[in-house]
Enzyme design. Structure first.
Site, PDB file in Angstrom:
ATOM      1  N   GLU A  25       0.817  -1.215   0.000  1.00  0.00           N
ATOM      2  CA  GLU A  25       0.000   0.000   0.000  1.00  0.00           C
ATOM      3  C   GLU A  25       0.853   1.269   0.000  1.00  0.00           C
ATOM      4  OE1 GLU A  25      -3.717  -0.280   2.512  1.00  0.00           O
ATOM      5  OE2 GLU A  25      -2.547  -1.918   3.392  1.00  0.00           O
ATOM      6  N   SER A  72      -6.642  -2.124   1.799  1.00  0.00           N
ATOM      7  CA  SER A  72      -6.999  -1.505   0.517  1.00  0.00           C
ATOM      8  C   SER A  72      -7.546  -2.507  -0.493  1.00  0.00           C
ATOM      9  CB  SER A  72      -5.791  -0.777  -0.094  1.00  0.00           C
ATOM     10  OG  SER A  72      -5.411   0.317   0.696  1.00  0.00           O
ATOM     11  N   TYR A  86      -9.968   4.180  -4.625  1.00  0.00           N
ATOM     12  CA  TYR A  86      -8.946   5.199  -4.874  1.00  0.00           C
ATOM     13  C   TYR A  86      -8.949   5.819  -6.273  1.00  0.00           C
ATOM     14  CZ  TYR A  86      -7.112   3.100  -0.614  1.00  0.00           C
ATOM     15  OH  TYR A  86      -6.977   2.628   0.663  1.00  0.00           O
ATOM     16  N   ARG A  99     -11.230   3.104  11.789  1.00  0.00           N
ATOM     17  CA  ARG A  99     -12.438   3.008  10.970  1.00  0.00           C
ATOM     18  C   ARG A  99     -12.905   1.557  10.927  1.00  0.00           C
ATOM     19  NH1 ARG A  99     -10.796   3.428   5.686  1.00  0.00           N
ATOM     20  NH2 ARG A  99     -11.538   1.314   5.264  1.00  0.00           N
ATOM     21  N   ASP A 151     -15.462  -1.174   9.175  1.00  0.00           N
ATOM     22  CA  ASP A 151     -16.241  -1.405   7.967  1.00  0.00           C
ATOM     23  C   ASP A 151     -17.240  -2.526   8.219  1.00  0.00           C
ATOM     24  OD1 ASP A 151     -14.655   0.491   6.720  1.00  0.00           O
ATOM     25  OD2 ASP A 151     -13.262  -0.977   5.897  1.00  0.00           O
ATOM     26  N   GLU A 198     -13.917  -5.564   9.093  1.00  0.00           N
ATOM     27  CA  GLU A 198     -12.546  -5.314   9.514  1.00  0.00           C
ATOM     28  C   GLU A 198     -12.462  -3.989  10.247  1.00  0.00           C
ATOM     29  OE1 GLU A 198      -9.706  -3.877   6.347  1.00  0.00           O
ATOM     30  OE2 GLU A 198     -11.233  -4.769   5.051  1.00  0.00           O
ATOM     31  N   ASN A 227      -9.704  -0.786  10.651  1.00  0.00           N
ATOM     32  CA  ASN A 227      -8.494  -0.141  10.163  1.00  0.00           C
ATOM     33  C   ASN A 227      -7.956   0.813  11.224  1.00  0.00           C
ATOM     34  OD1 ASN A 227      -8.421  -0.819   7.052  1.00  0.00           O
ATOM     35  ND2 ASN A 227     -10.551  -0.384   7.588  1.00  0.00           N
ATOM     36  N   GLY A 236      -6.959   5.509   5.378  1.00  0.00           N
ATOM     37  CA  GLY A 236      -6.484   6.427   4.353  1.00  0.00           C
ATOM     38  C   GLY A 236      -6.881   7.865   4.637  1.00  0.00           C
TER      39      GLY A 236
END
Length: 345
Positions: A61, A187, A253, A292, A294, A307, A309, A313
């Protein structure tokens, strides 16, 4: 747009499912939503001292991390912070001893998995985000699922995969479609959505290029949300809609056709309940600072956490800054709040 009648039913079902999940996960706890606005924030930026923004690194990443890091760096410098870029793939970590604080904008291995956190702990340098254990745990999607399952946080059923796996048996047990994931990549790198039984083994081979731990996960059909965490609060939820087969790297992205709906259009009470469960999922892993979660809410109103994070990002397509804007925080203010919570231990 979601049909209003369907949305009302979803709100009703969601409240019931979340209350059950919260009870399973150890009680109702406090509701973490911070509403539509936050209090004014004006830190003494000089007190931060000399700040290193860790970016780039050696993971898959790297390119995303460079974008995140440069955005964070620009925000700090525009706020009067003495900040400099620091790429650990190009400099010795010992050089960090010249800095007073570190903002970690690294993604993936060697940045989000507890390794850099451990090095900073040994040097006694305050850093942003979660500590060593929580970072390592959250980076491993399989072990994250084990903790959540043990604590009653709903997460999709799964099966670990290896070369010797009976792939047909996995399909029989979990059904189709399936998501195949490397356990420790972010990602959506190496991920595949499997629609046919004969495609499961090739999907495993693709994921195995990136990790030694691979699992197949039951695909949950429903509405995808993300819950940004800042300190001990959950920011407004974002609903994600993409024409892609799933929310993959391109959708995250590159693509301009991914839709981010914030406010998420859930009833306030349902959103607050989901925020509270997201905070519970965050706390169970020992996370701190920011992050974060999800998740997907299926057609029966059951939330499934996918998951967590710990260094999300911070690009122009990123979700935490979007949620922060809805809460009344500019990008610069968000970055300063994260940096303010830098810690050792």
């Amino acid at each position: 747009m979601i049909n209003k009648r369907v949305q009302a039913r979803t709100n009703e079902l969601l409240m019931s499912r979340v209350q059950h999940a919260m009870a399973e996960a150890g009680g109702h706890g406090s509701v973490g939503g911070i509403g539509s606005q936050v209090l004014p924030f004006a830190p003494r930026t000089a007190s931060f001292g000399k700040v290193a923004v860790l970016l780039g690194g050696r993971s898959a990443e790297r390119e995303v991390s460079l974008k995140s890091g440069h955005a964070v760096l620009a925000a700090l410098q525009s706020s009067g912070v003495d900040a400099q870029a620091f790429d650990p793939a190009e400099r010795e970590l010992a050089e960090l001893k010249a800095f007073d604080r570190v903002f970690i904008a690294l993604h993936g291995r060697y940045g989000e998995d507890g390794t850099i956190q451990g090095a900073l702990e040994l040097m006694g340098i305050p850093y942003t985000g979660s500590g060593v254990l929580a970072s390592a745990l959250a980076m491993d999607k399989w072990r994250t699922k084990l903790v959540w399952q043990a604590a009653g946080v709903p997460t999709p059923r799964y099966a670990m995969l290896a070369e010797y796996t009976d792939f047909d048996q996995v399909v029989t047990e979990l059904g189709l479609p399936l998501m195949v994931k490397p356990a420790s990549e972010g990602s959506s790198i190496g991920m595949s959505k499997v629609m046919r039984a004969e495609d499961l083994k090739p999907a495993y081979a693709l994921a195995a290029r990136y990790d030694r731990l691979i699992f197949a996960e039951q695909f949950v059909s429903g509405v995808e949300y993300t819950a940004a965490i800042l300190g001990d609060k959950a920011l407004p939820l974002i609903r994600l809609e993409t024409p892609h087969t799933f929310y993959d790297y391109d959708a995250k992205y590159v693509a301009n056709d991914t839709r981010y709906i914030c406010p998420c259009e859930l009833a306030p009470q349902a959103e607050r309940a989901l925020q509270a469960l997201a905070l519970k999922a965050f706390e169970l892993l020992g996370c701190q600072g920011w992050g974060r979660a999800d998740l997907i809410v299926d057609t029966d109103g059951t939330p499934y956490f996918l998951e967590l994070n710990t260094a999300p990002g911070m690009t122009d397509h990123s979700l935490v800054p979007m949620a922060a804007r809805q809460a009344g925080l500019s990008f610069d203010q968000l970055v300063l709040r994260i940096l303010e919570q830098a810690h050792v231990g």
